[in-house]
Design a protein around this motif. Structure first.
Motif, PDB file in Angstrom:
ATOM      1  N   LEU A 129      34.362  34.252  39.141  1.00 15.54           N
ATOM      2  CA  LEU A 129      34.157  33.638  37.763  1.00 15.54           C
ATOM      3  C   LEU A 129      35.026  34.412  36.785  1.00 15.54           C
ATOM      4  O   LEU A 129      34.584  35.375  36.498  1.00 15.54           O
ATOM      5  CB  LEU A 129      32.707  33.309  37.397  1.00 15.54           C
ATOM      6  CG  LEU A 129      32.627  32.494  36.032  1.00 15.54           C
ATOM      7  CD1 LEU A 129      33.168  31.070  36.208  1.00 15.54           C
ATOM      8  CD2 LEU A 129      31.046  32.485  35.710  1.00 15.54           C
ATOM      9  N   SER A 130      36.387  33.886  36.461  1.00 17.82           N
ATOM     10  CA  SER A 130      37.082  34.717  35.627  1.00 17.82           C
ATOM     11  C   SER A 130      36.689  34.466  34.117  1.00 17.82           C
ATOM     12  O   SER A 130      35.989  33.554  33.825  1.00 17.82           O
ATOM     13  CB  SER A 130      38.773  34.193  35.696  1.00 17.82           C
ATOM     14  OG  SER A 130      38.840  32.849  35.327  1.00 17.82           O
TER      15      SER A 130
ATOM     16  N   LYS B 130      42.862  40.647  38.181  1.00 17.54           N
ATOM     17  CA  LYS B 130      44.374  41.253  38.949  1.00 17.54           C
ATOM     18  C   LYS B 130      45.298  40.223  38.589  1.00 17.54           C
ATOM     19  O   LYS B 130      45.021  38.875  38.724  1.00 17.54           O
ATOM     20  CB  LYS B 130      44.344  41.412  40.350  1.00 17.54           C
ATOM     21  CG  LYS B 130      43.385  42.927  40.552  1.00 17.54           C
ATOM     22  CD  LYS B 130      43.354  42.864  41.914  1.00 17.54           C
ATOM     23  CE  LYS B 130      42.356  44.210  42.222  1.00 17.54           C
ATOM     24  NZ  LYS B 130      42.288  44.321  43.955  1.00 17.54           N
ATOM     25  N   GLU B 131      46.520  40.467  38.239  1.00 20.44           N
ATOM     26  CA  GLU B 131      47.614  39.760  38.124  1.00 20.44           C
ATOM     27  C   GLU B 131      48.385  39.265  39.676  1.00 20.44           C
ATOM     28  O   GLU B 131      48.940  40.139  40.099  1.00 20.44           O
ATOM     29  CB  GLU B 131      48.692  39.886  36.963  1.00 20.44           C
ATOM     30  CG  GLU B 131      48.097  40.071  35.772  1.00 20.44           C
ATOM     31  CD  GLU B 131      48.985  40.365  34.718  1.00 20.44           C
ATOM     32  OE1 GLU B 131      50.156  40.415  34.870  1.00 20.44           O
ATOM     33  OE2 GLU B 131      48.874  40.404  33.311  1.00 20.44           O
TER      34      GLU B 131
END
Length: 202
Positions: free
Chosen positions: A80-81, A128-129
């Protein structure tokens, strides 16, 4: 109460009850609770403790919270960002955050809905991208070439071409072999003599 809402309530009660029991005045303010979805470092020993909930349990809680409209009650984590959490909090009306019941009095409701209070989750989740996530191609993003694959996949084109060329004039080749073999077969009435049989041409 649905099963999804019951699961979210059990999660909140399990995490808030020890803090509110130790600090009774924390129910009026925003209590600080360690985020159970993230690992934490012990300041005394310097060691990292794993997350309290596994990724599978986190995914189940997120699914149940999304189904019950209580996604804003969960802490941020790998499943869950913070962006999804902020969007869920913005889209959730105030009335939806406190489920009501006709058989429940307002006073009793306020005393039993303490698990809906706001919580400050301790722990920073660094998302993290991933390259190519915005265009839906995360597998080959930033790669110069595709993965090597299996050997039969790499040699499939060459083998297909060779097979096609061999089958192109296979009927003539079979006929040529049969006539050659028949011509070299010794006659039963002729005297025996050594015969050299040629190998198969294919």
């Amino acid at each position: 109460m649905s099963a999804a809402l019951q699961a979210v309530k059990q999660f909140r009660v399990r995490e808030l009850a020890p803090v509110l029991k130790a600090q009774p005045t924390a129910s009026t303010a925003r209590p600080k609770i360690l985020n159970p979805f993230l690992p934490h470092k012990n300041p005394e020993s310097g060691r990292w403790a794993p997350a309290k909930y596994s990724l599978r349990r986190q995914a189940d809680l997120v699914k149940q919270a999304r189904a019950s409209g209580m996604l804003h009650l969960l802490p941020p984590g790998p499943k869950l960002s913070p962006k999804d959490l902020a969007a869920a909090s913005a889209s959730t009306p105030i009335s939806a955050s406190t489920p009501t019941s006709d058989a429940m009095a307002p006073a009793a409701e306020s005393s039993k809905s303490w698990w809906l209070s706001e919580v400050e989750w301790e722990g920073e989740f660094k998302e993290k991208e991933v390259k190519g996530a915005d265009v839906g191609n995360r597998l080959y993003a930033g790669r110069k070439r595709m993965f090597k694959g299996h050997k039969w996949e790499r040699t499939l084109e060459k083998r297909t071409w060779e097979r096609k060329m061999l089958m192109k004039d296979m009927a003539a080749r079979i006929e040529r072999f049969r006539t050659t073999y028949r011509r070299k077969t010794p006659s039963p009435v002729s005297p025996a003599r050594p015969v050299s049989y040629s190998k198969l041409p294919f």
